[in-house]
Design an enzyme around this catalytic site. Structure first.
Site, PDB file in Angstrom:
ATOM      1  N   HIS A 100       0.860  -1.187   0.000  1.00  0.00           N
ATOM      2  CA  HIS A 100       0.000   0.000   0.000  1.00  0.00           C
ATOM      3  C   HIS A 100       0.897   1.238   0.000  1.00  0.00           C
ATOM      4  CE1 HIS A 100       1.048  -0.377   4.236  1.00  0.00           C
ATOM      5  NE2 HIS A 100       0.607   0.847   4.452  1.00  0.00           N
ATOM      6  N   HIS A 102       1.784   3.979   1.843  1.00  0.00           N
ATOM      7  CA  HIS A 102       2.233   4.755   2.990  1.00  0.00           C
ATOM      8  C   HIS A 102       3.750   4.845   2.871  1.00  0.00           C
ATOM      9  CE1 HIS A 102      -1.191   4.664   6.216  1.00  0.00           C
ATOM     10  NE2 HIS A 102      -1.039   5.869   5.713  1.00  0.00           N
ATOM     11  N   ASP A 104       6.280   4.561   4.769  1.00  0.00           N
ATOM     12  CA  ASP A 104       7.175   3.553   5.335  1.00  0.00           C
ATOM     13  C   ASP A 104       7.235   2.291   4.480  1.00  0.00           C
ATOM     14  OD1 ASP A 104       4.510   3.397   6.257  1.00  0.00           O
ATOM     15  OD2 ASP A 104       5.033   2.154   7.968  1.00  0.00           O
ATOM     16  N   HIS A 105       6.316   2.163   3.524  1.00  0.00           N
ATOM     17  CA  HIS A 105       6.290   0.980   2.658  1.00  0.00           C
ATOM     18  C   HIS A 105       6.741   1.260   1.229  1.00  0.00           C
ATOM     19  CE1 HIS A 105       4.079  -1.662   5.536  1.00  0.00           C
ATOM     20  NE2 HIS A 105       3.818  -0.468   6.052  1.00  0.00           N
ATOM     21  N   HIS A 190      -7.136  -1.132   5.759  1.00  0.00           N
ATOM     22  CA  HIS A 190      -6.154  -0.245   6.388  1.00  0.00           C
ATOM     23  C   HIS A 190      -6.585   1.210   6.170  1.00  0.00           C
ATOM     24  CE1 HIS A 190      -2.399   1.004   8.099  1.00  0.00           C
ATOM     25  NE2 HIS A 190      -1.944   1.546   6.980  1.00  0.00           N
ATOM     26  N   ASP A 213      -0.154  -3.748   5.983  1.00  0.00           N
ATOM     27  CA  ASP A 213      -0.772  -3.057   7.117  1.00  0.00           C
ATOM     28  C   ASP A 213      -2.276  -3.281   7.068  1.00  0.00           C
ATOM     29  OD1 ASP A 213       1.708  -2.149   7.751  1.00  0.00           O
ATOM     30  OD2 ASP A 213       1.202  -0.021   7.721  1.00  0.00           O
ATOM     31  N   HIS A 283       6.647  -5.473  11.499  1.00  0.00           N
ATOM     32  CA  HIS A 283       6.062  -4.116  11.472  1.00  0.00           C
ATOM     33  C   HIS A 283       5.602  -3.738  12.879  1.00  0.00           C
ATOM     34  CE1 HIS A 283       3.275  -0.824  10.445  1.00  0.00           C
ATOM     35  NE2 HIS A 283       3.949  -0.711   9.321  1.00  0.00           N
TER      36      HIS A 283
END
Length: 318
Positions: A100, A102, A104-105, A190, A213, A283
């Protein structure tokens, strides 16, 4: 969703042995031998949750390695260096999957491929993830056009753009299948990010599922049904207040975390319902709190899951 790719024959460089996780004791010979015999291997490259860099854990990223081919799941900050620390050749990357959008990904989605191209990547890579993955790819290439053109002219490299083949996913189902693995996606929950995906890798000798997530999701339970390994995000509620204490929008962050992530109790129950053999915690939220030892995480999850439970660490091979 793009149709599954036909089986592809690629020349991939063999991966070198993996580095031990920082601070980990050397593996026993019997365990090392068992890992070496596996054709489908899992490496946790980064195990923190959230967008801010942390001293204790790297940003989210994992690798499934099958017969030397590297399938990357998520591209948190520093993923290329984590691959190097794990002893994996950037030139061995076969496909990249984003769960997805975000930061951090996906922060190093473009950087991973750019740096791999500057190293020893010599074949096209298919990338998979939610929209706007194609637009992100084009914009990344445009942003770094000066360096790319310079290296093509100065170093004789092939153009980078044709080597990144982005595929946008909008629904669950079989995403990709080649001669080594079948990858299936499921839509998870999410909020407010949608779509968000979990991925299942069915390799020649075992199956590995990545939750991405998500809050507890029935679709994820079905995707993970009977899997050998479930790599699942986890949140420790007793430490939540410490995590958000310095945030100006603490109330909003608290609500987001509760609405869109999975607690220690919930992840144990979900893994039990899915009937997975091994649950790998990943995570971690909070991921930068040194007081949350492996024992704390284990004790919070183990009452709810009776299979093999592994508290993930950066560069751990499973």
């Amino acid at each position: 969703m793009d149709t599954p790719a036909d089986p592809r024959r690629r020349r991939l460089l063999a991966a070198t042995p993996f580095a031990l996780a920082a601070g980990a004791a050397p593996a026993l010979p019997t365990l090392a031998s068992a890992i070496a015999r596996k054709r489908t291997r899992l490496v946790l490259l980064g195990t923190a949750g959230g967008p801010t860099p942390k001293a204790l854990r790297a940003a989210p990223a994992s690798a499934v390695v099958i017969d030397g081919a590297v399938y990357v799941v998520d591209c948190g900050n520093g993923v290329a260096r984590q691959l190097a620390l794990a002893g994996l050749s950037l030139g061995a990357i076969a496909d990249v999957f984003i769960t997805h959008h975000h930061s951090d990904h996906n922060a190093d989605y473009g950087n991973l491929l750019w740096l791999a191209w500057a190293a020893d990547l010599r074949h096209p890579v298919d990338t998979w993830g939610p929209p706007p993955l194609k637009r992100m790819t084009r914009q990344f290439l445009a942003m770094n056009d000066a360096d790319i053109r310079t290296r093509i002219a100065d170093e004789g490299r092939a153009p980078l753009a044709p080597m990144i083949r982005a595929h946008e996913l909008k629904r669950g189902g079989v995403v990709m299948q080649d001669e080594r693995v079948k990858v299936t996606a499921a839509l998870v929950e999410h909020p407010p990010v949608a779509p968000a995906f979990a991925y299942r890798f069915d390799g020649p000798d075992r199956s590995i599922v990545f939750s991405g997530d998500t809050r507890p999701s029935p679709a994820l339970v079905e995707l993970a049904r009977g899997a050998d390994v479930l790599v699942h995000e986890v949140m420790y509620l007793p430490a939540l207040e410490r995590l958000i204490a310095s945030e100006a929008q603490a109330a909003r962050l608290r609500q987001h975390l509760l609405d869109s992530h999975t607690t220690t109790e919930q992840v144990g129950r979900l893994a039990s319902e899915a009937g997975v053999k091994t649950l790998v915690l990943n995570h971690f939220v909070p991921g930068g709190d040194a007081s949350l030892t492996d024992a704390v995480w284990r004790e919070a999850v183990s009452p709810h899951f009776k299979g093999e439970l592994i508290v993930g660490r950066d560069l751990m091979e499973i």
